[in-house]
Write a protein that holds these residues in place. Structure first.
Motif, PDB file in Angstrom:
ATOM      1  N   UNK A   1      43.425  40.050  55.864  1.00 49.28           N
ATOM      2  CA  UNK A   1      43.953  40.206  54.495  1.00 49.28           C
ATOM      3  C   UNK A   1      43.578  38.981  53.664  1.00 49.28           C
ATOM      4  N   UNK A   2      43.819  37.778  54.221  1.00 48.74           N
ATOM      5  CA  UNK A   2      43.513  36.534  53.505  1.00 48.74           C
ATOM      6  C   UNK A   2      42.043  36.427  53.148  1.00 48.74           C
ATOM      7  N   UNK A   3      41.175  36.743  54.112  1.00 50.00           N
ATOM      8  CA  UNK A   3      39.720  36.664  53.855  1.00 50.00           C
ATOM      9  C   UNK A   3      39.320  37.641  52.746  1.00 50.00           C
ATOM     10  N   UNK A   4      39.865  38.853  52.827  1.00 46.51           N
ATOM     11  CA  UNK A   4      39.492  39.887  51.847  1.00 46.51           C
ATOM     12  C   UNK A   4      39.948  39.490  50.443  1.00 46.51           C
ATOM     13  N   UNK A   5      41.124  38.890  50.357  1.00 45.96           N
ATOM     14  CA  UNK A   5      41.683  38.509  49.048  1.00 45.96           C
ATOM     15  C   UNK A   5      40.773  37.522  48.316  1.00 45.96           C
ATOM     16  N   UNK A   6      40.053  36.697  49.090  1.00 44.56           N
ATOM     17  CA  UNK A   6      39.171  35.698  48.458  1.00 44.56           C
ATOM     18  C   UNK A   6      37.986  36.360  47.759  1.00 44.56           C
ATOM     19  N   UNK A   7      37.645  37.578  48.182  1.00 44.98           N
ATOM     20  CA  UNK A   7      36.565  38.329  47.525  1.00 44.98           C
ATOM     21  C   UNK A   7      37.189  39.183  46.420  1.00 44.98           C
ATOM     22  N   UNK A   8      37.325  38.585  45.233  1.00 42.74           N
ATOM     23  CA  UNK A   8      38.120  39.222  44.157  1.00 42.74           C
ATOM     24  C   UNK A   8      37.634  40.629  43.834  1.00 42.74           C
TER      25      UNK A   8
END
Length: 797
Positions: A754-761
């Motif tokens: 989830x955290x990694x994906x959130x960084x890819x706006x």
């Protein structure tokens, strides 16, 4: 009155003066709220009367929805939206120096429900009226709804909820339509004119007085009715102890779900259930007689729907009236009853399948018990004729067994339709929980996946997002939620994705103000708003969430350079007053928050927030601001869930187990637009049936688990010695019934993703858009159309 701004202002001032004998300058905000409410009620009264007349004149079917809970929330703005006058009113009030939002604050949440069951009933009423369907609700007018929750030193404290302290502007008391409900006493039988008749003697009589509320459809002239029953003392017979009688009578509609750990509470709950069904069925039949005369073909014109097992006594009550008051023989009455009543099952939890001790049931409801006994006798005889000598099968299916009346069994035997509320839930009912009944009545069972009133949860709760959607695809989605799928055309439009991000950030800003105001904690709107709001129950696994948060905190403490995408973990939940274990988890969340929020080492990396007194009006602020929706129940335990749908339509991404409607969300959005983890329902059921799970092994082999679980008892939480031992014991001593430790590692892994994906706006916003676009399937309009066509056979008027 509402045709334009000037007319509205003139009517408003005139009405205000007439009601309160005050000028605008002298009047208070409460005066303004009451004035506006009365104007709205008067405005709909013609349509309300016309709807009733239309339904009386119609030869088609009508449905009456019986529910012990209705979680309505606030009605003022929703009614203005549905009437299409919100803008005129808001602008007119502004020019008079009055803020509509301030008036909304004065309205109490009508908290006549506990959670999903009651909110579903409220969503269904909205859809019935908006689809012009002839459907009315019946419930109880609890003086105090679900308790008001305060958090004191981290503990839940319950206060009575005073939603009626300033009256209820939406209701009309109809004393002329009151009916009598009878308890206790004894039943005498006599032969009269060659047939056996029954008379209920020395009964204690309670008067049920209806209070009707209009249910206004969206841009429709249909105004259906929610009838809430209030218990009042009857004048006769004269009681020896009049004060005791008055107190016991008023208790019936005093509290939602009285504590039933003792007999006194059990009696009161059973009284409430019979009070609701007896009053409702008497009132339905009184109206029916006016329209049709005799009751021979009742089932061709009326469907009575029971929402879960609480109103199951509708079955023997309808039998009682048909036999004792209308003179039908048993077979005729049974035919009418079993073709009139339909039932929704809402749970697979065996402890939630109601059963009542005969020692309480029989003296309280003597005639009803006789009828249930007769239903059981006849049913068991049928079973015997099918499989003579199979005592185990008969005992397993019997309605009365082991000193108890089994309400779910009565519901299935006495209704023509039994539905589950998500595909998985219905399959579990058919294959496991209700397998023997499914084999007996395969045609009765069907699925109706739950839905939400998208007009409340998107149009009202998230006006910025709603108007942006209308800008993109037009307004037809408001009436036909499936039109939201048109948003998929914009999934590669960076300008649209950026606007979605901005709207979410604004909503997060509004929620952060509420958080600061309520808790004193400042949160960063750039962080992931990770939200779990729902009733506090062991199977919903708020414990898994907080143990994972404790693990993250431990990582930060061990490695000051540990980098994580900043998160605000938000909880909202009430624990049932008698649910000791759930209250411990609330204390644990608050104790962890106290440590984490005040530790300078944590910096801006995480905050933990528990918002007290979770309710509909607070939910309307939370859902639009959420980035992540926590739907982490033990697979097979959550019948459906509707919070998952409310988050989805507001663009939050689901972190979820393959449970309830999460499975159907995944089918719609695709694996790549949801974060799933953990055991499947088949795996869980396999462990329950065959064993093989040892929680202690997970504790010993995963240092993250061991550290967090040890902190429950090793003095990590100052000043709460032994407080969390019951939680520690549930995980290790009682072998972790809900597989919290088993699912811990996959949960931690998915949270990293989830955290990694959130960084890819851009990717995150695309996923968010995909969820909104597919949420139309979960509109309660779709659910109600399915009920209307497949079960109730009702048509729009």
């Amino acid at each position: 009155m509402f045709s334009n701004k000037e007319k509205f202002k003139e009517s408003f001032c005139k009405r205000l003066e007439m009601l309160y004998n005050k000028s605008l300058a002298e009047s208070t905000a409460r005066d303004h709220y009451e004035t506006l409410g009365q104007m709205v009620r008067e405005f709909v009264s013609n349509d309300w009367i016309a709807t009733n007349e239309r339904q009386l004149a119609s030869t088609g079917k009508q449905v009456f929805y019986l529910s012990i809970e209705y979680l309505l929330g606030k009605l003022l703005r929703q009614n203005l939206i549905n009437l299409g006058v919100e803008e005129v009113v808001e602008e007119g009030l502004n020019e008079l120096g009055i803020c509509l939002t301030d008036l909304e604050e004065l309205e109490s949440d009508a908290g006549l429900g506990n959670g999903g069951l009651g909110r579903l009933a409220a969503c269904f009423l909205d859809s019935l009226a908006s689809l012009n369907l002839p459907g009315h609700g019946h419930g109880i007018r609890y003086k105090h709804g679900l308790f008001e929750q305060k958090i004191v030193d981290g503990y839940q404290v319950e206060l009575p909820e005073q939603w009626l302290k300033s009256g209820n502007v939406w209701e009309v008391r109809k004393a002329d339509l009151a009916v009598k409900v009878r308890f206790w006493g004894k039943v005498e039988s006599n032969m009269e004119n060659g047939r056996l008749t029954f008379h209920h003697l020395n009964a204690e009589t309670v008067t049920a007085v209806p209070h009707d509320m209009p249910v206004i459809g969206y841009q429709s002239t249909t105004v259906n009715t929610l009838r809430l029953w209030n218990a009042e003392p009857s004048q006769f017979p004269i009681h020896d102890d009049i004060l005791k009688y008055k107190r016991e009578t008023e208790m019936i509609s005093e509290f939602l779900y009285p504590d039933d750990t003792h007999d006194e509470g059990k009696i009161l709950r059973l009284k409430q259930q019979y009070f609701l069904v007896s009053a409702s069925i008497q009132s339905i039949l009184k109206n029916y007689r006016k329209q049709h005369g005799r009751l021979d073909d009742l089932h061709e014109h009326i469907c009575i729907h029971i929402n879960d097992t609480h109103p199951v006594l509708a079955i023997p009550e309808l039998m009682r009236i048909l036999i004792d008051e209308e003179g039908f023989d048993w077979d005729q009455a049974w035919h009418i009853t079993t073709h009139t009543i339909s039932y929704t099952n809402h749970t697979t939890l065996s402890e939630a399948l109601e059963k009542w001790p005969i020692r309480i049931f029989q003296p309280l409801l003597p005639r009803i018990y006789m009828i249930v006994e007769e239903i059981n006798e006849r049913f068991c005889r049928e079973l015997w004729d099918e499989t003579p000598g199979d005592w185990d099968r008969i005992a397993g299916l019997a309605i009365i067994a082991d000193g108890f009346v089994k309400m779910a069994h009565l519901a299935i035997v006495g209704s023509f339709s039994v539905n589950g509320v998500a595909k998985l839930h219905t399959e579990i009912l058919k294959k496991r929980e209700m397998k023997s009944f499914y084999q007996l009545y395969p045609k009765k069972f069907n699925n109706k996946t739950n839905g939400i009133a998208h007009r409340r949860w998107l149009l009202k709760a998230n006006p910025k997002l709603a108007s942006f959607i209308t800008e993109l695809i037009g307004s037809s989605w408001i009436q036909s939620a499936e039109e939201l799928s048109q948003l998929l055309h914009y999934q590669n439009d960076t300008a649209v994705l950026e606007e979605l991000r901005k709207i979410k950030k604004e909503n997060k800003g509004q929620l952060s103000k509420i958080i600061l105001d309520k808790t004193g904690v400042a949160v960063d709107t750039h962080a992931i708003f990770d939200v779990q709001v729902k009733r506090l129950h062991a199977y919903k696994r708020q414990l898994l969430n907080i143990l994972h948060i404790m693990h993250l905190y431990n990582r930060i403490k061990e490695d000051s350079s540990y980098s994580m995408v900043p998160r605000v973990f938000i909880f909202g939940a009430k624990a049932s007053p008698g649910y000791y274990y759930a209250k411990k988890i609330i204390k644990l969340i608050n104790s962890a928050a106290e440590i984490i929020n005040n530790d300078p080492d944590v910096g801006g990396r995480m905050k933990v927030i528990f918002l007290e007194n979770y309710r509909v009006s607070l939910a309307e602020k939370i859902f639009p601001a959420a980035d992540v929706s926590e739907q982490i129940s033990t697979a097979s335990k959550e019948a459906s869930g509707t919070g998952n749908m409310k988050f989805m339509i507001n663009g939050a991404l689901t972190v979820g187990t393959l449970d309830g409607a999460n499975i159907e969300i995944r089918e719609l959005v695709g694996d790549e637009n949801i974060f799933t983890f953990g055991l499947t329902s088949d795996e869980v059921l396999h462990y329950y049936q065959h064993g093989g799970y040892e929680s202690v092994g997970y504790y010993h082999h995963d240092s993250r688990i061991r550290q967090a679980v040890d902190q429950l008892v090793n003095g990590f939480f100052p000043g709460v010695y032994n407080e969390f031992e019951p939680i520690f014991d549930s995980l290790l001593g009682e072998n972790d019934q809900y597989f919290v430790l088993k699912d811990f590692a996959p949960y931690a892994d998915i949270q990293l993703k989830v955290g990694e994906t959130y960084l890819d706006t851009i990717k995150w916003q695309k996923m968010s858009l995909t969820n909104i676009a597919n949420a139309g399937s979960f509109s309660s309009d779709r659910t109600i159309k399915e009920y209307a066509e497949d079960i109730w056979r009702i048509k729009p008027l």
